[in-house]
Design a protein around this motif. Structure first.
Motif, short mmCIF file in Angstrom:
data_model
loop_
_atom_site.label_atom_id
_atom_site.label_comp_id
_atom_site.label_asym_id
_atom_site.label_seq_id
_atom_site.Cartn_x
_atom_site.Cartn_y
_atom_site.Cartn_z
N ARG A 1 -54.21 -62.14 -58.87
CA ARG A 1 -54.01 -61.03 -59.83
C ARG A 1 -55.04 -59.93 -59.62
NH1 ARG A 1 -52.38 -64.84 -64.94
NH2 ARG A 1 -50.14 -64.81 -64.53
N ARG A 2 -56.31 -60.33 -59.44
CA ARG A 2 -57.39 -59.35 -59.19
C ARG A 2 -57.11 -58.55 -57.93
NH1 ARG A 2 -60.93 -63.38 -60.39
NH2 ARG A 2 -61.31 -63.77 -58.18
N GLU A 3 -56.74 -59.25 -56.87
CA GLU A 3 -56.47 -58.61 -55.58
C GLU A 3 -55.28 -57.65 -55.68
OE1 GLU A 3 -57.44 -57.93 -51.56
OE2 GLU A 3 -58.55 -58.94 -53.16
N LEU B 1 -55.26 -53.63 -55.04
CA LEU B 1 -54.36 -53.01 -54.07
C LEU B 1 -53.45 -51.99 -54.74
CD1 LEU B 1 -53.45 -56.23 -52.07
CD2 LEU B 1 -54.78 -54.30 -51.19
N ALA B 2 -52.96 -52.31 -55.93
CA ALA B 2 -52.08 -51.39 -56.67
C ALA B 2 -52.84 -50.13 -57.04
CB ALA B 2 -51.52 -52.07 -57.92
N THR C 1 -45.39 -50.47 -59.43
CA THR C 1 -44.22 -51.34 -59.38
C THR C 1 -44.56 -52.82 -59.26
OG1 THR C 1 -44.04 -51.10 -56.99
CG2 THR C 1 -42.80 -49.54 -58.34
N THR C 2 -45.79 -53.15 -58.83
CA THR C 2 -46.15 -54.56 -58.65
C THR C 2 -46.33 -55.21 -60.01
OG1 THR C 2 -47.27 -54.01 -56.59
CG2 THR C 2 -47.77 -56.14 -57.55
N ILE D 1 -47.25 -61.24 -51.55
CA ILE D 1 -46.52 -60.55 -52.62
C ILE D 1 -46.44 -59.05 -52.35
CG2 ILE D 1 -46.60 -59.92 -55.08
CD1 ILE D 1 -47.67 -62.77 -55.61
N ASN D 2 -47.52 -58.45 -51.85
CA ASN D 2 -47.48 -57.00 -51.64
C ASN D 2 -46.88 -56.61 -50.29
OD1 ASN D 2 -49.46 -57.09 -49.66
ND2 ASN D 2 -50.89 -55.77 -50.77
N GLY D 3 -46.42 -57.60 -49.51
CA GLY D 3 -45.72 -57.30 -48.26
C GLY D 3 -46.61 -57.11 -47.05
#
Length: 169
Positions: A45-47, A51-52, A59-60, A130-132
Motif C-alpha cells: 500500500r505504501r509503495e 508511485l501513484a 485510478t489505483t 499491481i501497477n503494471g
C-alpha cells in the motif's frame, strides 16, 4: 493480553482483509506468516501510494481487497514453496521413517520465519505487479533471485539490473 488463537486470527484475516476462510486457515497455520502478511500488505500500500503520487495517478485502488488477496496468494504459494524447498535442500525425505525423523532432518522448520525475503520486499514486488511494472512471471523470477541470490536489493533494482520491466506475459 492473550495472543489470538488460530481461529481468532483466521476470522480477523477474513473480516479485515477479505481473505477466503481457506486462505486464512493456511496463513494461520504458521504464526510468522500472519505478521509477514500484514507487513507485506502495508508495504504494498505504501509503495503504491508513493508511485501513484509520483505519477498523479488517481485510478489505483489501494484500499480494496486486491493487495491482501495477492499478498496472501504470493505468501501461501510462492514464498512457502521457496521456504519448503530450502528446508529440504540436499535431504532425501523419502527414506525417513516418521514425522519426527523428517522434521529433525530438515535444514530448518517450514515456516516463513526462515524466509530470506521479508514482508517489505514482498510488498514492493506485489506493488510492481499491481501497477503494471512487472508481469507475474517476471515477479516470480525476481522473487527467486531475492530469496536465493540477492538478499538485499529491492525488487525494482533487480528488475532494472535484468532489464525486466513492463513487458506483458
Amino acid at each position: 493480553i492473550m495472543p489470538e488463537s488460530q481461529e481468532e486470527a483466521a476470522a480477523r484475516l477474513v473480516k479485515d482483509y477479505g481473505l477466503s476462510e481457506d486462505v486464512a486457515n493456511v496463513m494461520t497455520g504458521d504464526p510468522a506468516a500472519i505478521a509477514m502478511f500484514e507487513e507485506t500488505v502495508d508495504a504494498a500500500r505504501r509503495e503504491l501510494r508513493k508511485l501513484a503520487d509520483q505519477n498523479d495517478d488517481t485510478t489505483t485502488h489501494i484500499d480494496d481487497w486486491t493487495i491482501p488477496t495477492m499478498a496472501a496468494n504470493w505468501l501461501s504459494n510462492d514464498v512457502f514453496a521457496l521456504v519448503k524447498k530450502s528446508a529440504l535442500e540436499g535431504k532425501d525425505a523419502s527414506s525417513l521413517q516418521d514425522v519426527d525423523e523428517a522434521s529433525n532432518a530438515l535444514n530448518h522448520p517450514i515456516s516463513v520465519e526462515y524466509s530470506t525475503v521479508d514482508g517489505s520486499r514482498l510488498g514492493c514486488l506485489i506493488a510492481m505487479i499491481i501497477n503494471g511494472t512487472l508481469t507475474s512471471s517476471m515477479a516470480k523470477k525476481i522473487l527467486t533471485i531475492m530469496y536465493k541470490e540477492d538478499l538485499d536489493s529491492s525488487p525494482l533494482d533487480i528488475a532494472n539490473a535484468n532489464g525486466w520491466r513492463g513487458i506483458s506475459d
